[in-house]
Each structure stands twice: as C-alpha cells, then as structure tokens.
Scaffold this motif. Structure first.
Motif, PDB file in Angstrom:
ATOM      1  N   VAL B  24       0.732  -1.109   0.167  1.00 26.76           N
ATOM      2  CA  VAL B  24       0.053   0.029  -0.136  1.00 26.76           C
ATOM      3  C   VAL B  24       0.910   1.136   0.056  1.00 26.76           C
ATOM      4  O   VAL B  24       1.728   1.149   0.947  1.00 26.76           O
ATOM      5  N   LYS B  27       4.381   0.623   0.214  1.00 25.82           N
ATOM      6  CA  LYS B  27       5.140   0.061   1.459  1.00 25.82           C
ATOM      7  C   LYS B  27       4.471  -1.287   1.526  1.00 25.82           C
ATOM      8  O   LYS B  27       3.111  -1.720   1.476  1.00 25.82           O
ATOM      9  N   ILE B  29       3.068  -4.361   3.702  1.00 27.54           N
ATOM     10  CA  ILE B  29       2.193  -4.670   4.842  1.00 27.54           C
ATOM     11  C   ILE B  29       2.226  -6.098   5.264  1.00 27.54           C
ATOM     12  O   ILE B  29       1.711  -6.901   4.102  1.00 27.54           O
ATOM     13  N   ARG B  91      -4.854  -7.060  16.678  1.00 28.66           N
ATOM     14  CA  ARG B  91      -5.964  -6.175  16.457  1.00 28.66           C
ATOM     15  C   ARG B  91      -7.114  -7.178  15.768  1.00 28.66           C
ATOM     16  O   ARG B  91      -6.749  -7.915  14.881  1.00 28.66           O
ATOM     17  N   TRP B 205      -9.118  -0.960  15.394  1.00 24.81           N
ATOM     18  CA  TRP B 205      -8.311   0.268  15.571  1.00 24.81           C
ATOM     19  C   TRP B 205      -9.100   1.369  16.544  1.00 24.81           C
ATOM     20  O   TRP B 205      -8.672   2.264  16.994  1.00 24.81           O
ATOM     21  N   TYR B 210     -18.749   0.303  11.578  1.00 25.51           N
ATOM     22  CA  TYR B 210     -18.354  -0.557  10.956  1.00 25.51           C
ATOM     23  C   TYR B 210     -19.437  -1.311  10.206  1.00 25.51           C
ATOM     24  O   TYR B 210     -20.545  -1.484  10.641  1.00 25.51           O
ATOM     25  N   ALA B 230     -12.428  -3.195   9.699  1.00 24.32           N
ATOM     26  CA  ALA B 230     -11.711  -2.380   8.841  1.00 24.32           C
ATOM     27  C   ALA B 230     -10.263  -2.318   9.241  1.00 24.32           C
ATOM     28  O   ALA B 230      -9.697  -1.374   9.243  1.00 24.32           O
ATOM     29  N   PRO B 233      -5.760  -3.733   5.190  1.00 20.72           N
ATOM     30  CA  PRO B 233      -5.454  -2.166   4.536  1.00 20.72           C
ATOM     31  C   PRO B 233      -6.080  -1.959   3.163  1.00 20.72           C
ATOM     32  O   PRO B 233      -5.830  -0.838   2.407  1.00 20.72           O
ATOM     33  N   ASP B 241     -10.581   1.315  -4.008  1.00 20.55           N
ATOM     34  CA  ASP B 241      -9.272   1.530  -3.130  1.00 20.55           C
ATOM     35  C   ASP B 241      -9.312   3.272  -3.435  1.00 20.55           C
ATOM     36  O   ASP B 241      -9.606   3.636  -4.538  1.00 20.55           O
TER      37      ASP B 241
END
Lengths: 745, 241
Positions: B24, B27, B29, B91, B205, B210, B230, B233, B241
């Motif tokens: 993403v 980067k 993930i 998470r 998070w 949601y 959620a 990523p 996106d």
C-alpha cells in the motif's frame, strides 16, 4: 504573433494545474521558461519515463563544481508541467534566464581573490541577491504572517483559475511600482529574458508562452530597447559549465535553491496535486495510516471527526476548503489527542515526505556518480532520505564491501553513511552506520571527479593529496586508518611513508599520543580486512618509546585543564596498548606509569591516574595504593592537589573505592577534614570525578556508607571461612565451569 | 436486496489464517491472521443485534437482523500486525457468526434496523453500520436482552454490570487473557437460565462505524454474518481503493 506571460510561483500545485490548462488552451508553438540556458541540451531527457520527480537540474562550473546550483522540480512544479507540455506537444522549450556561467565566474573570481588575500572589491551581487519573495510581500500586505497560507488561500484553493495569471501579473505590477529598482544582477537577468523573447519572435514563432517567476512578469512586458539590454549584458565573465539531471528529494524541496525559496510542505502540495477530490478525507486517512504504522491508535471515528473539524475550521475562517493549517489543528486536536509528538511524525513523514526522485540510467554525466550508482546496485544499498541504521558483519564479503564503499565516500566528503560512535570495532567484527542520502551530495562527487573516474581511484588520490599536505601526525595516522578501512592500498603506502617521516620529526608529545590509537587499530585489525598491516608496528614501537621517555617531563607544570587533556590522552594510550597486546611495549608503558605515579612534580590528576592505571594492571599492590592515598590526602597537602589526585585515581570507575577500605577511609578522613569553604570550592571537581561511576557502583557506595563501621561490617570482617558451608557451592561451581565430572571423580 | 459482490481472497479475510502481505503506497504490509473461537451465541428467535454493547445497546428497539433461530458459533479473526509478528500487537479484524460451513463465494452489506423501521435506500458502496464509541463490538440476541437484562430504570448498566469494579464486570472480562484471549469475551447475560449470552470483541483500531457483511455460498444461502472492523489495508473491492 502573440506573447503570453504566465507568472508562476515555483512548486505551487494550484499554479501548476492552472498553467497546465492555460497551455492546453493556448497551444503555444514555443515555451520560454525561466531557467538556466545551459540545460537546453538536456531538457529532452525529462520525457524519459524513468525520470521521476522530484529531480533537479544541476549546473556547475567544471573547474569548481562546489559552486554548482540546483534547479529542483517536483511533480507539482509549474516549470515541470511546462516542460512536460513541451515534450508532449512536440514544441521547443528554451530556458531564458541569464546563463549561470556568469554568476559562477564571478563567484570563482571572488573566491580566488579571497584565497590569495588580494585586495579587491567584494562582489556586490551574489546568487542569493537574485532571489526575492514577492509572495511573502503580498501575504504580509494581506495581513498573513505565513506566506504559504496566503498563497494557499488565494491560489491553491482557487476554484476558477481562468483569470489567475492576469491577476498575478496585476499584483506584481503594483508591487514592483513600489519596490526599489532591481539590482544589477536582477536587471541583467530580466534583460537576458527579454532578449530571448525577442529572439523567439525573430525566429518566427507565432504563439509564444513565457513561463517565469511572477515577479519578473512586469519587467518582461515592459518596453525596453534591445540596445539597452545588450549594454547591460556586455562583457560578463564566463567559465566552462556542465549540466546534468540528478535525483532530488522532498525534504530538499523545502530549502532555497536556484529557484529561490522552496516549499516547506512538499508532501501536502503533492497531495493537493494528486487528489483533486476528497482531499481532506484522503489526507487524514493517510495520517491515520501513518500513526497506525507507528503503533498508535487512530480509529476511523477519529478520522471522521478530524475531517469534520477541519471543515468546520475552514467554514469559520471563510475558506472554500480546509488548508494545511486547518488539517494540522484538527489532527492535533482529534487524531493526536493534543500530543505534539505524533504531529511531529505527521509533519516529517507526510507534510514533508521522504520521496526520492530518479533519473534515467546514463543520464548523469559524471563518472563518479555512475560508479556510485553501479556500486549501490552491486551492493544492494539503495539510497534513501530516511535515516537508516546499517549493521555490517566484516567477516562477510558483502559487509566488507559495503563498509569499504561508505569509507571511500567519506574520504570524498560524501557523508551518506556516518559510522556510529558505539560502532564496535574492537573484536566483534561489526560496524554500525547511520545512513541518510541527501541529493546535494552529488556536488561533492562531481567535485571529486577531478581525482579519478572511480570511487576507489578518486578516494585514493584525494587521501594521497591530503597526505602530502599534512604535517600533523595524528591527522596522518587517522587518514592511514581510514585508508585501511577503505581498502586504498596506494594511499595507505603514501600515508605510511608520511607517518614515518612525521613520527621521526614530531616533537609534540600530545601529537605522538594522539597518533597512536589509529595506528594500533591498523596494526590490530587491519588483517581482518585482508590488509597487510605489520608495517606499522615499528612506527608504533618508536612512538611508544618516545612517549614513555617524554611523559614525565610533559606531566609537570600543568594547570587543571591541561592535566585533564593529558589524562584523557593517557586513557586512550592505555586502551591502545591493551588492544595491541605487545608484552614488551606494555611493560615499558607500565614502568613509565609507575614512575609517574610517584613523581611529585607531576600534575596531581596525572599522578593519580597513572597510579590507577598501574594498580588496575597489578603493577602496584593495595598496600602501596593505601600508602599513596594517605600521602596524597594528608591534611598537610593543599586541597587542590588532593582533589586532583583523587579525581585521577577514581577516574572512570568507583570499584577501587568499593574494594579498598584503606582508600575509602583516607578519602573519608580527608573530606571530613576540609573546611566548608574549601569543600564547596572543590566540589565541582569531586562531582566530576564521581560522575563516571555507574549507578550500581553508586548504590553499592551508599550501602557501604550505611554499614561502614557498623556491627555487620565488623562481623563480616572478622568472620572466618566456614569450610563446610563453602564446600556446598562447589558442585554448582563445577557444573557452571563444566568440570563437574572431574570434581566428582 | 443489494448486489452480491464477489469475494477477493486477498481482500476479504474473515476466518482466514496464515501470513498475508499487501503493498500500500509502495510500502509492504504483512499481517499474520488467526482465528479465535468465541463460543456459541444462542439466538432463540433469530434476532441478531450487532452493536457496541457499552454505548448503543438498549433494553429494546435495537437495530437487528433476522436470522433463522438457532445456536451459532462465533469466531473472531485476529491480525498480528507487529513488525516482528511476535504477537505483541494484535487487532481484531472481524467478528463472525457462522450459519453454515459451506464455502462463501459472495458478500453483501446487511442492514440492521430496529423493529418497525424500514431500511433506507443505499448507494452502491454505502452501508448502515454498527456505530462504535467504546472501542468494542458484540453480537447478542435481541430477545434475550429484552427478557433478561435488568430494567435500566432500576439498574444503571454502566455502574452495575459493565464497570462495577469486580472481576465479573464486562470490561474486566474483556481484558482477561485467561478467558478467551484479551480483547474477546463470551459473557452470560444476568439472569440467564439457558446460557443466553453476549459475545464481544475489541473493534479493530477503535471507534468508528463498521459494516455488517453477509457471506453467501454458491446457492445464495447465507453462510455467516460478519462485522468488518476495517483493519485490513485494502477495501473489499479493488474499485473502492
């Protein structure tokens, strides 16, 4: 035939977008762009897909590259968009600014005059004087303290940009009417730009687009005769120049450059350029993602509330959209819960950013840069503007090669990697580096090109040249150490000869002592890197002998500061001797220390430290230590002398005090015998002596103080060894030492 | 009923286990996913309430989904997002109530509405979500809440049940590692006679709204109800996106 003027601000996405639209509407058959004409020949390279902004044009005088000037472009620079338009539309683009060669020639002449101490007029113009900040003037007039904010409100957030360039020209005209007349340099620049416009007209171009800094528009539109302009430009000095494209970085966009002041928030401007819609939502989402990557909570509810707050702030301030200031305030309040630390992260990573541009392979016209690119690829060391720690294992070939490259670059003054202070080169075969690439490091590489076309050759020649210029022994041995680390055998041999020569004639004992540690490193660890280093051993022997002979005399007649310097050097010397592990040299050195410890004429701190070093290495026993302590801390001794001695003895570690009651008691008696005034006077030095103790040592001292003279201490002192109880731990000790079998058998 | 979207295996990871990687903004993930069984939820009349139990749960009139009555397993999908993937930063990504073991091939948003309320008309990627303000979500049976939870006029749920300072407080159960896993809880409702319960999870998070998502098998039958927290990523569909 028409000439359209587009006054821009460098690095403004709103301006870039408006210019993009204006150029499409105008469809010029030539674009004249404020910039160095030296780059006309390489502007076509910008069409290469491998050219990814941020990039910069670097123009430099070939004889003095350090005077080079960068012209950076980001994706959202109007200049970049003008270049891209010219490439896509297939129309010519000329850079029309005054050639940089004239500025370089003046700067070089001024430098030469300064070097030779020739008297002459100081240059009345500098490159810096070329630059003005008209946006700053307008924003101040509008009551804004932050000129970026004014620009953002008036230009970046403007929905209808159709009349923007006319408005900018009008504003600048009004501003210049009240501004002082341009200085000579500025007048020459504008004369040159007008000349290029005339040239384009003469060449028959019908729709000429002139893209220049907003400040220049009124001057370019004004009626001026070609003759007057030519007169201004006549007889300007020149020098040979070269031009190249180089990768640039976000953080460097924030600095002043050939295009004047930079932008302080390039990341935000790029975001504005890339996100025409949903600007706030996407910006805050990116911030939340950044915080999450840092392990900080950033819920989607916080994101929504942040966006809402920024929009509410914008509405309160009568702005069409939230700007950077509104985003910052909303993020600090909601997303960061008022904590400035996460905001600093957002500032660094998001508002400024860490993008590093790229240029096509072979585009860089400097052999050393090409060599560096090849080495970076070969060793898989990708340059990045972020701080990165690199751990190298020197037993591995790749570790040695990487280390070698970084050392060579340091020789060439390219500080991409900084060896960390805690770098452990004393036997673990590891090196730690802090890596951070900065695009302007290419200047140092270009400047070093005169030494050779490869990094190895250039570094070797540069070190050899320095070796020939230096008469300073520690500097030479330091360079020799570097030559070994950078695997530069030719430079190493030149330096070795220079070190031998200087070691023979150097008279300053401090220099001799400073010269030793790098030499010892070369002798001890040179072979780790496959470098023959035995040739330095005779030099080391000579140096140690000369130090041992001269130290006694050098330790006399010293004040406290000078004594501290000598003590520091003795510590380094001792570490070097320990590292070298040569029994003969070690004996010579310890003999010298032993003598020094009893030399009454020596500075007390030096005397005390010599005693400490000799005691730690079993040259002096506890009884001698106690005796020396009683003498040095006797009431008859001047307090300053006793304090200095004590500071020397206790330097670095308090274990001596903890383990030797006699020393402790001598110090205790001496301290309690000091008068209040004397005690307060000596306190700073005592505190400094104690500051080197570890926390554990201090804690133990506290415990010792608590029990000293008490019944427990007496019992412990008088207790005899209980053999039966002591035998109980033997099996455990045997197991720990791996001798269990032998013991049980 | 809204359009059934295809499941993209790298974007919809409810009940997934293993190591997954995405890129993403250039980067990388990497998350390591695992599932945690949270027990079964007893839906005597099939009235499932997905909610923030500490803030939005009411005695009656909760937004609910109608499912076939039954006792269904609830599973949490948890992501280890720590850099070293050593479990130091977990998470919760999804809280899922499972109706069938058939493989899911499609999904659509589900709209929980209070009894007597008509579901609003929604745009292509709009949803009526679960509002969360305490950092927790849960599944509970509407009938059990109305029948078993004490009258809020007579007992302050917050002080007496959620955060009463005792080990059996709902907040305390959430953070008890020996129960299911810190961050998850299966709590028997006060006065339960037949195991009526409530299953809770931390909400990814933190606070937010949601989506409640239904997964469907090839025959179009509902296989599960999931609260998408959620954490992943990427959006569930590439075009979002």
């Amino acid at each position: 035939m028409s000439v359209s003027y587009f006054g821009i601000r460098h690095h403004g996405p709103g301006c870039a977008r408006a210019l993009q639209q204006a150029l499409v509407a105008l469809a010029p058959d030539i674009i004249l762009l404020e910039g160095p004409p030296e780059a006309d020949g390489i502007v076509g390279l910008s069409a290469d897909p491998a050219m990814q902004p941020p990039v910069a044009l670097l123009i430099y005088p070939t004889e003095a590259p350090q005077h080079g000037v960068f012209y950076p472009f980001s994706l959202f620079s109007p200049e970049w968009q003008a270049i891209q338009h010219a490439q896509q539309a297939g129309v010519p683009l000329w850079f029309i600014d005054l050639p940089a060669t004239h500025g370089f020639a003046q700067a070089m002449a001024a430098e030469q005059a300064a070097d030779t101490d020739e008297e002459g007029d100081a240059p009345d113009e500098t490159l810096a004087a070329w630059r003005m900040d008209p946006i700053g003037e307008l924003s101040r007039a509008a009551g804004y303290e932050d000129h970026e904010l004014w620009w953002e409100v008036e230009i970046e957030q403007r929905r209808d940009a159709s009349q923007m360039f006319a408005a900018i020209a009008e504003a600048m005209t009004a501003l210049r009417e009240h501004a002082p007349a341009p200085d000579l340099r500025e007048a020459r620049r504008e004369a040159h730009m007008r000349g290029r416009v005339r040239e384009a007209q003469k060449a028959g171009y019908q729709r000429i687009a002139v893209v220049c800094g907003a400040w220049h528009v009124p001057a370019l539109c004004q009626v001026a005769t070609a003759k007057a302009d030519m007169a201004l430009l006549k007889g300007l000095p020149k020098t040979r120049t070269a031009a190249t494209w180089v990768p640039w970085s976000d953080d460097r966009l924030a600095y002043a450059s050939g295009y004047g002041a930079g932008v302080s928030s390039p990341g935000w401007y790029r975001h504005l350029w890339q996100c025409a819609e949903g600007t706030s939502e996407r910006w805050v989402t990116r911030a939340a993602r950044l915080l999450r990557e840092a392990g900080l909570d950033a819920s989607s509810a916080s994101v929504i509330e942040t966006v809402r707050l920024s929009e509410a702030l914008a509405a309160l301030r009568d702005l069409p959209l939230p700007g950077l200031a509104e985003q910052q305030e909303a993020m600090l309040t909601v997303l960061c819960h008022g904590d400035p630390l996460p905001m600093a992260l957002i500032r660094q990573q998001l508002e400024v950013g860490d993008h590093l541009g790229s240029v096509p392979e072979g585009c860089i016209d400097a052999p050393l840069l090409r060599d560096l690119e090849a080495e970076q690829k070969r060793l898989r060391l990708k340059p990045s503007t972020e701080n990165k720690r690199l751990e190298l294992d020197l037993r591995e070939e790749s570790g040695r090669h990487r280390s070698c490259l970084l050392h060579r670059l340091n020789v060439l003054d390219v500080g991409w990697g900084k060896p960390l202070a805690d770098s452990n080169r004393t036997g673990t075969f590891r090196e730690s580096w802090d890596l951070r690439w900065s695009p302007d490091m290419v200047v140092a590489l270009i400047a070093a090109s005169r030494y050779g076309n490869t990094l190895a050759l250039a570094a070797s020649r540069q070190l050899s040249e320095r070796a020939g210029q230096s008469r300073h022994l520690p500097e030479l041995t330091g360079m020799l150490d570097v030559a070994m680390l950078a695997k530069l055998p030719v430079a190493a041999s030149v330096l070795l000869a220079a070190v031998q020569n200087q070691a023979a004639v150097a008279a300053d004992l401090g220099h001799l002592m400073d010269a030793l540690p790098p030499l010892v490193r070369v002798a001890r660890y040179g072979d780790v890197r496959g470098t023959e280093a035995a040739s330095v051993l005779p030099i080391i022997t000579t140096l140690v002998e000369r130090v041992t002979v001269g130290l006694g005399a050098a330790a006399t007649q010293l004040d406290e500061a000078a004594a501290e310097v000598l003590v520091e050097r003795m510590g380094m010397m001792q570490a070097a001797i320990d590292t070298l592990d040569d029994p003969l040299l070690r004996d010579d050195w310890l003999d010298c220390l032993q003598v020094l410890a009893g030399q009454d004429s020596a500075a007390p701190a030096v005397q005390g430290y010599a005693l400490r070093l000799a005691f730690d290495r079993q040259r002096i026993d506890a009884a001698q230590l106690a005796q020396q302590a009683r003498l040095a801390l006797a009431p008859s001794m001047p307090p300053a002398q006793s304090t200095g001695w004590l500071a020397g003895v206790l330097r670095g570690s308090g274990l001596l005090l903890l383990q030797h009651d006699a020393l402790w008691q001598a110090m205790d008696s001496w301290l309690t015998g000091l008068g209040d005034e004397v005690f307060i006077e000596r306190l700073p030095l005592l505190r400094r002596a104690f500051s080197g103790f570890t926390l554990a040592e201090r804690r133990q001292m506290g415990d010792k103080l608590k029990h000293l003279g008490g019944p427990q201490a007496r019992v412990a002192a008088s207790a005899e060894l209980d053999g039966e109880r002591a035998a109980m731990v033997l099996p455990v000790l045997a197991a720990v030492l791996g001798t269990a079998k032998e013991t049980t058998q | 009923m809204s359009y059934l979207h295809p499941i993209y295996p790298d974007r919809w990871m409810a009940l997934a286990e293993g190591d997954f990687a995405w890129t993403v903004d250039d980067k990388p993930i990497r998350y390591r996913l695992h599932t945690v069984p949270c027990g079964e939820l007893w839906l005597k009349q099939g009235r499932l309430v997905p909610c923030d139990p500490f803030v939005t749960l009411q005695w009656q009139g909760n937004p609910e989904l109608q499912l076939p009555p039954g006792c269904y397993p609830v599973v949490a999908t948890v992501a280890d997002i720590s850099e070293a993937q050593d479990g130091s930063h977990l998470r919760e990504c999804y809280l899922s109530l499972l109706l069938s073991a058939q493989p899911a091939v499609g999904w659509r948003f589900l709209t929980p509405v209070a009894p007597g309320v008509t579901a609003p008309l929604l745009g292509g990627h709009e949803f009526v979500g679960v509002p969360v303000d305490s950092g927790k979500v849960g599944f509970v049976d509407a009938d059990a809440v109305a029948r078993l939870m004490p009258d809020p006029d007579e007992m302050d749920w917050q002080d007496e049940l959620f955060d009463n300072g005792q080990a059996d407080a709902w907040f305390a159960r959430m953070d008890e590692p020996s129960h299911l896993q810190a961050g998850l809880a299966n709590i028997i409702l006060p006065g339960a006679t037949d195991g009526e319960n409530l299953i809770l999870a931390h909400s990814g998070w933190g606070d937010g709204t949601y989506a409640v998502v239904g997964s469907y098998d090839a025959s179009g039958a509902l296989t599960g109800v999931h609260i998408d927290l959620a954490v992943l990523p990427l959006a569930p569909l590439p075009e979002w996106d």
